[in-house]
Design a protein around this motif. Sequence first.
Motif, PDB file in Angstrom:
ATOM      1  N   THR A 221       0.860  -1.173   0.000  1.00  0.00           N
ATOM      2  CA  THR A 221       0.000   0.000   0.000  1.00  0.00           C
ATOM      3  C   THR A 221       0.895   1.220   0.000  1.00  0.00           C
ATOM      4  O   THR A 221       2.122   1.107  -0.074  1.00  0.00           O
ATOM      5  CB  THR A 221      -0.948  -0.012   1.212  1.00  0.00           C
ATOM      6  OG1 THR A 221      -1.854   1.081   1.103  1.00  0.00           O
ATOM      7  CG2 THR A 221      -0.173   0.054   2.516  1.00  0.00           C
ATOM      8  N   LEU A 222       0.310   2.410   0.074  1.00  0.00           N
ATOM      9  CA  LEU A 222       1.107   3.630   0.047  1.00  0.00           C
ATOM     10  C   LEU A 222       1.334   4.174   1.443  1.00  0.00           C
ATOM     11  O   LEU A 222       0.461   4.100   2.310  1.00  0.00           O
ATOM     12  CB  LEU A 222       0.404   4.706  -0.795  1.00  0.00           C
ATOM     13  CG  LEU A 222       0.491   4.597  -2.309  1.00  0.00           C
ATOM     14  CD1 LEU A 222      -0.062   5.856  -2.945  1.00  0.00           C
ATOM     15  CD2 LEU A 222       1.908   4.349  -2.785  1.00  0.00           C
ATOM     16  N   ALA A 223       2.514   4.738   1.640  1.00  0.00           N
ATOM     17  CA  ALA A 223       2.800   5.419   2.895  1.00  0.00           C
ATOM     18  C   ALA A 223       1.904   6.651   3.012  1.00  0.00           C
ATOM     19  O   ALA A 223       1.417   7.185   2.017  1.00  0.00           O
ATOM     20  CB  ALA A 223       4.275   5.822   2.945  1.00  0.00           C
ATOM     21  N   ARG A 224       1.692   7.097   4.227  1.00  0.00           N
ATOM     22  CA  ARG A 224       0.799   8.230   4.467  1.00  0.00           C
ATOM     23  C   ARG A 224       1.234   9.471   3.695  1.00  0.00           C
ATOM     24  O   ARG A 224       0.421  10.163   3.092  1.00  0.00           O
ATOM     25  CB  ARG A 224       0.749   8.528   5.965  1.00  0.00           C
ATOM     26  CG  ARG A 224      -0.111   9.745   6.308  1.00  0.00           C
ATOM     27  CD  ARG A 224      -0.082  10.030   7.798  1.00  0.00           C
ATOM     28  NE  ARG A 224      -0.772  11.267   8.119  1.00  0.00           N
ATOM     29  CZ  ARG A 224      -2.087  11.365   8.267  1.00  0.00           C
ATOM     30  NH1 ARG A 224      -2.848  10.298   8.130  1.00  0.00           N
ATOM     31  NH2 ARG A 224      -2.638  12.528   8.562  1.00  0.00           N
ATOM     32  N   GLY A 225       2.531   9.759   3.701  1.00  0.00           N
ATOM     33  CA  GLY A 225       3.026  10.930   2.990  1.00  0.00           C
ATOM     34  C   GLY A 225       2.736  10.874   1.501  1.00  0.00           C
ATOM     35  O   GLY A 225       2.389  11.886   0.882  1.00  0.00           O
ATOM     36  N   ALA A 226       2.869   9.685   0.911  1.00  0.00           N
ATOM     37  CA  ALA A 226       2.594   9.521  -0.520  1.00  0.00           C
ATOM     38  C   ALA A 226       1.116   9.719  -0.806  1.00  0.00           C
ATOM     39  O   ALA A 226       0.744  10.299  -1.838  1.00  0.00           O
ATOM     40  CB  ALA A 226       3.046   8.137  -0.979  1.00  0.00           C
TER      41      ALA A 226
ATOM     42  N   SER B 254      -4.944   3.134  -2.685  1.00  0.00           N
ATOM     43  CA  SER B 254      -4.513   4.454  -3.136  1.00  0.00           C
ATOM     44  C   SER B 254      -3.420   4.383  -4.192  1.00  0.00           C
ATOM     45  O   SER B 254      -3.374   5.214  -5.099  1.00  0.00           O
ATOM     46  CB  SER B 254      -4.038   5.287  -1.945  1.00  0.00           C
ATOM     47  OG  SER B 254      -3.022   4.610  -1.230  1.00  0.00           O
ATOM     48  N   GLY B 255      -2.533   3.392  -4.093  1.00  0.00           N
ATOM     49  CA  GLY B 255      -1.478   3.261  -5.097  1.00  0.00           C
ATOM     50  C   GLY B 255      -2.042   3.031  -6.484  1.00  0.00           C
ATOM     51  O   GLY B 255      -1.634   3.672  -7.452  1.00  0.00           O
ATOM     52  N   ALA B 256      -2.991   2.110  -6.586  1.00  0.00           N
ATOM     53  CA  ALA B 256      -3.616   1.839  -7.879  1.00  0.00           C
ATOM     54  C   ALA B 256      -4.434   3.032  -8.365  1.00  0.00           C
ATOM     55  O   ALA B 256      -4.472   3.332  -9.554  1.00  0.00           O
ATOM     56  CB  ALA B 256      -4.508   0.598  -7.770  1.00  0.00           C
TER      57      ALA B 256
ATOM     58  N   GLN C 142     -11.387  -3.780   6.940  1.00  0.00           N
ATOM     59  CA  GLN C 142     -11.940  -2.701   6.138  1.00  0.00           C
ATOM     60  C   GLN C 142     -10.866  -2.189   5.199  1.00  0.00           C
ATOM     61  O   GLN C 142      -9.671  -2.256   5.486  1.00  0.00           O
ATOM     62  CB  GLN C 142     -12.452  -1.562   7.023  1.00  0.00           C
ATOM     63  CG  GLN C 142     -13.567  -1.983   7.961  1.00  0.00           C
ATOM     64  CD  GLN C 142     -14.783  -2.479   7.204  1.00  0.00           C
ATOM     65  OE1 GLN C 142     -15.209  -1.869   6.245  1.00  0.00           O
ATOM     66  NE2 GLN C 142     -15.321  -3.597   7.619  1.00  0.00           N
ATOM     67  N   ASP C 143     -11.317  -1.607   4.060  1.00  0.00           N
ATOM     68  CA  ASP C 143     -10.377  -1.123   3.056  1.00  0.00           C
ATOM     69  C   ASP C 143      -9.857   0.249   3.464  1.00  0.00           C
ATOM     70  O   ASP C 143     -10.118   1.252   2.819  1.00  0.00           O
ATOM     71  CB  ASP C 143     -11.080  -1.043   1.694  1.00  0.00           C
ATOM     72  CG  ASP C 143     -10.111  -0.743   0.564  1.00  0.00           C
ATOM     73  OD1 ASP C 143      -8.901  -0.879   0.791  1.00  0.00           O
ATOM     74  OD2 ASP C 143     -10.577  -0.365  -0.520  1.00  0.00           O
ATOM     75  N   THR C 144      -9.154   0.297   4.561  1.00  0.00           N
ATOM     76  CA  THR C 144      -8.534   1.532   5.005  1.00  0.00           C
ATOM     77  C   THR C 144      -7.118   1.580   4.469  1.00  0.00           C
ATOM     78  O   THR C 144      -6.625   0.634   3.866  1.00  0.00           O
ATOM     79  CB  THR C 144      -8.503   1.603   6.538  1.00  0.00           C
ATOM     80  OG1 THR C 144      -7.653   0.551   7.017  1.00  0.00           O
ATOM     81  CG2 THR C 144      -9.894   1.420   7.116  1.00  0.00           C
ATOM     82  N   ALA C 145      -6.442   2.686   4.739  1.00  0.00           N
ATOM     83  CA  ALA C 145      -5.088   2.845   4.242  1.00  0.00           C
ATOM     84  C   ALA C 145      -4.124   1.861   4.883  1.00  0.00           C
ATOM     85  O   ALA C 145      -3.021   1.646   4.388  1.00  0.00           O
ATOM     86  CB  ALA C 145      -4.610   4.273   4.487  1.00  0.00           C
ATOM     87  N   GLU C 146      -4.513   1.248   5.977  1.00  0.00           N
ATOM     88  CA  GLU C 146      -3.617   0.342   6.681  1.00  0.00           C
ATOM     89  C   GLU C 146      -3.762  -1.106   6.235  1.00  0.00           C
ATOM     90  O   GLU C 146      -2.940  -1.935   6.571  1.00  0.00           O
ATOM     91  CB  GLU C 146      -3.893   0.425   8.192  1.00  0.00           C
ATOM     92  CG  GLU C 146      -3.745   1.827   8.764  1.00  0.00           C
ATOM     93  CD  GLU C 146      -2.354   2.385   8.574  1.00  0.00           C
ATOM     94  OE1 GLU C 146      -1.401   1.595   8.629  1.00  0.00           O
ATOM     95  OE2 GLU C 146      -2.215   3.589   8.363  1.00  0.00           O
ATOM     96  N   GLY C 147      -4.811  -1.437   5.504  1.00  0.00           N
ATOM     97  CA  GLY C 147      -5.043  -2.818   5.127  1.00  0.00           C
ATOM     98  C   GLY C 147      -4.540  -3.133   3.739  1.00  0.00           C
ATOM     99  O   GLY C 147      -3.927  -2.326   3.064  1.00  0.00           O
TER     100      GLY C 147
END
Length: 338
Positions: free
Chosen positions: A6-11, A85-87, A162-167
């Motif tokens: 997944t993407l880092a928070r900053g990205a 988010s990356g995709a 859940q499809d959060t930024a952490e999963g």
Amino acid sequence: MGQDRTLARGARVFGSLLLAALALISLVWIARDFTKADEVVDVWWNWAGLPARAEDGVWVTSFLEPTLVLLYTVAAVTAYRSSSSGAILACVGSLTAVLRVPGLWNLGSDWMQGVPDGLLSKVLFSTIATVVLGLVLVVTAVVGRRPAQGPSTGYGYGFPAQDTAEGSPAGPTRGGAVTAFLLLGAGGALLVAWEIRAVQQVGWDRYEHLLTGERSIVRLLDSPAGWVQWSVVVLSLTAGVAALAGAPFSRPLGLITAAPLLALGLFAVAFGVKTEAFGHFGDLGIEAQLRLLTSLYELVAGAAVLLALARGEQRASRALPRYRGGGSAAYGTSPQTW
């Protein structure tokens, strides 16, 4: 994007800001056309392809601008919080660069004479900036990756992820994947058939201008008709096959592809309504009827793909789940949002 990346928070924050900047650029040109229109509704009919008079005789925006503004806005909000988010950034960035790159050679061509130099230069600079921002989005999606933290929500009581930024990114449901494959595949096939027909009707020499845009662009930010059609074809077929394979990136790719497909249908249907083509459907020739039916299919298929891919399934990640407390992590499937 892999299922365990997944993407880092900053990205994610940086990508959302880039998307907001892209939306702002398009909004500025839309506002410009509104100020030059005799009536506000003329801008809409200009997007639909009907002749309308601008104050200085020049329209800048096409149907792509409102389509991309909506896409950028939704993607900016979603990319900030989604593990996909990356995709999202990669797909939107690629679409932006592909749709805008013809302007790099058309806006500087000799045949653009008659357009005020100041306006032409501004449109060219904004096109260059848009292409660059699109490519930066793709680079951000690649270099900003980090390992996902697993499908667990972290509560440790067996709740579905859940499809959060952490999963981990969620792939399409089986039903959604099949639906997207059939609808996007059929849409791509229809567009290919119409482009082949166009070559037969006008010949390759004239059709080549529909691909490159030479002497065929009437709105400065518009992309060549053939270029847009083939871009949607490639995206539709790629997204359809990827969805059938269950690839996690196929959800954002399919959702993003549905936007231009739906827009093609929406503005073509608006054109047909305005010209009363639907009201005199029985009086039209078979080819004109098929074109109208194709526009209806694009509209319906685009909306249906959005619905089909709106929910996804979380697959088990290769990363170990996090625990908080004594509960066990769940490895089943669960509904996801983009």
